[in-house]
Design a protein around this motif. Structure first.
Motif, PDB file in Angstrom:
ATOM      1  N   LEU A  70       0.842  -1.193   0.000  1.00 12.39           N
ATOM      2  CA  LEU A  70       0.000   0.000   0.000  1.00 12.39           C
ATOM      3  C   LEU A  70       0.877   1.243   0.000  1.00 12.39           C
ATOM      4  O   LEU A  70       1.811   1.360   0.800  1.00 12.39           O
ATOM      5  N   GLY A  71       0.575   2.160  -0.921  1.00 10.47           N
ATOM      6  CA  GLY A  71       1.332   3.400  -1.002  1.00 10.47           C
ATOM      7  C   GLY A  71       0.621   4.542  -0.300  1.00 10.47           C
ATOM      8  O   GLY A  71       0.057   4.369   0.785  1.00 10.47           O
ATOM      9  N   LYS A  72       0.627   5.715  -0.910  1.00  7.60           N
ATOM     10  CA  LYS A  72       0.018   6.897  -0.308  1.00  7.60           C
ATOM     11  C   LYS A  72      -1.501   6.742  -0.198  1.00  7.60           C
ATOM     12  O   LYS A  72      -2.130   6.035  -0.982  1.00  7.60           O
ATOM     13  N   VAL A  73      -2.043   7.453   0.803  1.00  7.50           N
ATOM     14  CA  VAL A  73      -3.489   7.367   1.073  1.00  7.50           C
ATOM     15  C   VAL A  73      -4.068   8.766   1.227  1.00  7.50           C
ATOM     16  O   VAL A  73      -3.424   9.661   1.795  1.00  7.50           O
ATOM     17  N   ARG A  74      -5.262   8.975   0.702  1.00 13.30           N
ATOM     18  CA  ARG A  74      -6.026  10.210   0.910  1.00 13.30           C
ATOM     19  C   ARG A  74      -7.268   9.874   1.729  1.00 13.30           C
ATOM     20  O   ARG A  74      -7.907   8.844   1.503  1.00 13.30           O
ATOM     21  N   VAL A  75      -7.594  10.747   2.679  1.00 15.02           N
ATOM     22  CA  VAL A  75      -8.781  10.548   3.519  1.00 15.02           C
ATOM     23  C   VAL A  75      -9.702  11.748   3.353  1.00 15.02           C
ATOM     24  O   VAL A  75      -9.270  12.897   3.502  1.00 15.02           O
ATOM     25  N   ILE A  76     -10.969  11.493   3.035  1.00 12.71           N
ATOM     26  CA  ILE A  76     -11.948  12.564   2.812  1.00 12.71           C
ATOM     27  C   ILE A  76     -13.252  12.209   3.516  1.00 12.71           C
ATOM     28  O   ILE A  76     -13.508  11.031   3.794  1.00 12.71           O
ATOM     29  N   PRO A  77     -14.097  13.203   3.804  1.00 13.55           N
ATOM     30  CA  PRO A  77     -15.441  12.886   4.310  1.00 13.55           C
ATOM     31  C   PRO A  77     -16.211  12.105   3.247  1.00 13.55           C
ATOM     32  O   PRO A  77     -16.086  12.402   2.050  1.00 13.55           O
ATOM     33  N   THR A  78     -16.969  11.106   3.650  1.00 15.82           N
ATOM     34  CA  THR A  78     -17.720  10.312   2.682  1.00 15.82           C
ATOM     35  C   THR A  78     -18.779  11.181   1.994  1.00 15.82           C
ATOM     36  O   THR A  78     -19.634  11.761   2.664  1.00 15.82           O
ATOM     37  N   PRO A  79     -18.711  11.286   0.664  1.00 13.10           N
ATOM     38  CA  PRO A  79     -19.709  12.077  -0.078  1.00 13.10           C
ATOM     39  C   PRO A  79     -21.118  11.517   0.117  1.00 13.10           C
ATOM     40  O   PRO A  79     -21.302  10.321   0.336  1.00 13.10           O
ATOM     41  N   LYS A  80     -22.104  12.379   0.011  1.00 11.27           N
ATOM     42  CA  LYS A  80     -23.484  11.988   0.275  1.00 11.27           C
ATOM     43  C   LYS A  80     -24.099  11.160  -0.844  1.00 11.27           C
ATOM     44  O   LYS A  80     -25.059  10.415  -0.614  1.00 11.27           O
ATOM     45  N   THR A  81     -23.590  11.285  -2.067  1.00 17.21           N
ATOM     46  CA  THR A  81     -24.162  10.551  -3.191  1.00 17.21           C
ATOM     47  C   THR A  81     -23.090   9.768  -3.927  1.00 17.21           C
ATOM     48  O   THR A  81     -21.900  10.128  -3.915  1.00 17.21           O
ATOM     49  N   ALA A  82     -23.517   8.680  -4.590  1.00 12.52           N
ATOM     50  CA  ALA A  82     -22.581   7.857  -5.349  1.00 12.52           C
ATOM     51  C   ALA A  82     -21.976   8.638  -6.510  1.00 12.52           C
ATOM     52  O   ALA A  82     -20.783   8.520  -6.801  1.00 12.52           O
ATOM     53  N   ARG A  83     -22.772   9.430  -7.183  1.00 15.92           N
ATOM     54  CA  ARG A  83     -22.276  10.180  -8.340  1.00 15.92           C
ATOM     55  C   ARG A  83     -21.129  11.103  -7.943  1.00 15.92           C
ATOM     56  O   ARG A  83     -20.083  11.127  -8.604  1.00 15.92           O
ATOM     57  N   LYS A  84     -21.341  11.849  -6.868  1.00 17.34           N
ATOM     58  CA  LYS A  84     -20.304  12.763  -6.404  1.00 17.34           C
ATOM     59  C   LYS A  84     -19.112  11.990  -5.855  1.00 17.34           C
ATOM     60  O   LYS A  84     -17.956  12.344  -6.096  1.00 17.34           O
ATOM     61  N   GLY A  85     -19.398  10.918  -5.128  1.00 15.45           N
ATOM     62  CA  GLY A  85     -18.341  10.138  -4.511  1.00 15.45           C
ATOM     63  C   GLY A  85     -17.405   9.498  -5.516  1.00 15.45           C
ATOM     64  O   GLY A  85     -16.175   9.542  -5.368  1.00 15.45           O
ATOM     65  N   ILE A  86     -17.953   8.902  -6.562  1.00 18.57           N
ATOM     66  CA  ILE A  86     -17.127   8.241  -7.571  1.00 18.57           C
ATOM     67  C   ILE A  86     -16.254   9.262  -8.291  1.00 18.57           C
ATOM     68  O   ILE A  86     -15.086   9.002  -8.598  1.00 18.57           O
ATOM     69  N   LYS A  87     -16.808  10.455  -8.535  1.00 20.10           N
ATOM     70  CA  LYS A  87     -16.023  11.517  -9.184  1.00 20.10           C
ATOM     71  C   LYS A  87     -14.859  11.947  -8.288  1.00 20.10           C
ATOM     72  O   LYS A  87     -13.725  12.126  -8.783  1.00 20.10           O
ATOM     73  N   ILE A  88     -15.111  12.089  -6.995  1.00 17.48           N
ATOM     74  CA  ILE A  88     -14.056  12.501  -6.066  1.00 17.48           C
ATOM     75  C   ILE A  88     -12.995  11.411  -5.956  1.00 17.48           C
ATOM     76  O   ILE A  88     -11.791  11.697  -5.915  1.00 17.48           O
ATOM     77  N   ILE A  89     -13.423  10.158  -5.930  1.00 15.22           N
ATOM     78  CA  ILE A  89     -12.472   9.048  -5.865  1.00 15.22           C
ATOM     79  C   ILE A  89     -11.619   9.013  -7.130  1.00 15.22           C
ATOM     80  O   ILE A  89     -10.405   8.787  -7.071  1.00 15.22           O
ATOM     81  N   LEU A  90     -12.222   9.264  -8.280  1.00 13.62           N
ATOM     82  CA  LEU A  90     -11.471   9.311  -9.536  1.00 13.62           C
ATOM     83  C   LEU A  90     -10.421  10.409  -9.495  1.00 13.62           C
ATOM     84  O   LEU A  90      -9.257  10.187  -9.876  1.00 13.62           O
ATOM     85  N   ASP A  91     -10.798  11.596  -9.040  1.00 12.93           N
ATOM     86  CA  ASP A  91      -9.848  12.714  -8.968  1.00 12.93           C
ATOM     87  C   ASP A  91      -8.667  12.373  -8.061  1.00 12.93           C
ATOM     88  O   ASP A  91      -7.507  12.630  -8.394  1.00 12.93           O
ATOM     89  N   ALA A  92      -8.978  11.795  -6.890  1.00 12.61           N
ATOM     90  CA  ALA A  92      -7.918  11.416  -5.945  1.00 12.61           C
ATOM     91  C   ALA A  92      -7.040  10.311  -6.538  1.00 12.61           C
ATOM     92  O   ALA A  92      -5.817  10.320  -6.377  1.00 12.61           O
TER      93      ALA A  92
END
Length: 282
Positions: free
Chosen positions: A24-46
């Motif tokens: 396991l390399g670097k890790v980013r921690v964020i508040p869990t997004p409220k919707t799947a659409r927003k969450g998947i986009k944020i995960i993609l960016d990270a």
């Protein structure tokens, strides 16, 4: 090529990267997004940031709630992520990332990580219980998540049938032990609970749950993780369990999880390797 790993919990989401499929390399921690659409986009960016220009080969991760692995949707239990429920997550992730994606319940992956890397290493049958915002768990056998038809849902376990009034929720383990349940009962963030009498009560409820884990799953070891364990003394859990559990054989060892907040990511890494190996054999 790199692999992207994630752990979508009720409160926080962790995104990690592995450049070799082993570490396991670097890790980013964020508040869990409220919707799947927003969450998947944020995960993609990270993920793109963590990949540092390298091509992403596959994605694997866990998500809180009752997860239907065959359909790749959350069908219940995810009170903190209602905006993710009913969405065909594997399909959405693969459409966005354009690579194979492997999904499981977050607690199951955390248990897999503990079983393969740390607390449960070298044990044949590992029972994992996590006590956090919600409450989850899984059975790991020979280094793999034990097959299941409807997922593992220890939070729905009835531990106090006499408390039934208008709802069966009054009887379930999550009401007495999960972070949400504790906050509702004591009107306080679990992390701020310092009174020993309350901590002892929580230890007793956990001991009840572990007794049931032992008699149903017969594990070689029980690993307990999650943020709420920071306020529950393991010595009191063991003391209560010694009184509750009455069998000829002694109860199995009980250990606190060793991988902390990243257990789900380590489990996702193992799960990714297992699923890709399975695919290669077909």
């Amino acid at each position: 090529m790199v692999y992207i790993l994630f752990d979508i919990g009720g409160t926080k989401t962790r995104i990690g990267v592995s450049f070799d499929g082993k570490r396991l390399g670097k890790v980013r921690v964020i508040p869990t997004p409220k919707t799947a659409r927003k969450g998947i986009k944020i995960i993609l960016d990270a993920a793109q940031e963590l990949a540092a220009g390298e091509k992403i080969k596959a994605v694997a991760g866990g998500i809180a709630g009752s997860f239907d692995r065959r359909k790749s949707i959350i069908v219940g239990g995810g009170a903190n992520i209602k905006g993710w429920m009913g969405v065909y997550l594997k399909e959405k992730f693969e459409k966005v990332f354009r690579v194979p994606t492997y999904l499981e319940n977050d607690a199951a992956l955390a248990g897999l990580g503990e079983a393969k890397f740390w607390a449960g290493k070298s044990k044949e049958i590992v029972a994992y219980i996590t006590v956090s915002t919600g409450l989850g768990g899984a059975k790991i056998v020979n280094g793999k998540i034990d097959p299941h038809a409807r997922g593992y849902e220890p939070s729905y376990e009835i531990v106090n049938a006499g408390a039934y009034r208008k709802s069966w929720d009054d009887t379930r383990l999550r009401t007495y032990l999960s972070g949400n349940g504790i906050k509702k009962r004591f009107h306080k963030d679990p992390a701020l609970i310092k009174r020993r009498v309350i901590q002892n009560e929580l230890a007793r409820w956990l001991a009840v749950a572990l007794n049931n884990v032992i008699v149903f799953w017969s594990p070689d070891i029980i690993v307990v993780g999650g943020s709420v364990m920071n306020i529950i003394p393991m010595s009191r859990v063991r003391a209560h369990l010694d009184k509750i559990y009455q069998r000829i054989l002694p109860p199995p060892p009980i250990k606190k999880a060793a991988l902390g907040d990243f257990g789900g990511l380590y489990g996702a890494l193992i799960y990714l390797r297992q699923q890709r190996a399975k695919k290669d054999r077909l």
